[in-house]
Design a protein around this motif. Structure first.
Motif: not given
Length: 197
Positions: A56-72
């Motif tokens: 996938d290239t479009e990720i829809l996490p259930p926890c938002f609004p997103i402040e920051s991304v820590t890691k993949f």
């Protein structure tokens, strides 16, 4: 929890502490129900994880609004476990979608070569009683008020749960709403619903 005990008590005009152990449970139940109704996690979470297909290239996490991304991270089998992916190029769109420039695993997942990805992030709304810091978003007032009204409605009608109608006086009767969510609450929740694709 999406509202505070003091706010609910003020709405119900309760000054006694008799219900101080009951009402927090109701507030928690309503908060959990709001998460289910909106298909998302409304409360701010600092280490939320979301698993997705590695292609996938479009990720829809259930926890938002997103402040920051820590890691993949990427995982192709349980023996090796998760391996952190560095240098991942991504774009946050409208604080709710993570767009990757390329998939974490460019090979399609199959039964012989499955691949699972995971993102760790901080997101969600800062709940009442806490002051949002820079970059954080407070829970919208209409969501908090919907939670207050739903808890207040439950509290006032908790003895009538499951009743369709009663005849309290000489042939007149009372009919009770059979919806577990108030109509006005349901309409507020519709605005914050995460659509599943």
């Amino acid at each position: 929890m999406l509202t505070q005990l003091s706010t609910v008590k003020a709405r119900l005009a309760l000054t006694l502490t008799d219900y101080d152990s009951l009402l927090p449970s109701a507030i928690k139940a309503v908060s959990d129900r709001f998460d289910k109704e909106t298909n998302r996690i409304l409360a701010r979470t600092t280490t939320a994880t979301h698993e997705f297909d590695a292609a996938d290239t479009e990720i829809l996490p259930p926890c938002f609004p997103i402040e920051s991304v820590t890691k993949f991270e990427l995982k192709s089998n349980e023996t090796d476990g998760w391996s952190e992916q560095t240098g991942v190029q991504y774009l946050l769109r409208q604080q709710c979608v993570i767009s990757l420039s390329v998939p974490l695993n460019s090979q399609s997942s199959t039964l012989n070569s499955p691949a699972l990805a995971r993102v760790t992030l901080t997101g969600g709304y800062v709940l009442p009683g806490t002051t949002p810091s820079a970059g954080q978003i407070a829970l919208p007032d209409d969501l908090e008020q919907a939670a207050v009204e739903q808890v207040a409605y439950w509290f006032r009608n908790r003895d009538k749960t499951g009743l369709l109608r009663t005849w309290p006086h000489d042939g007149t009767y009372e009919g009770f709403l059979q919806s577990d969510l108030l109509l006005e609450v349901r309409s507020v929740l519709k605005k914050y619903e995460r659509w599943n694709l």
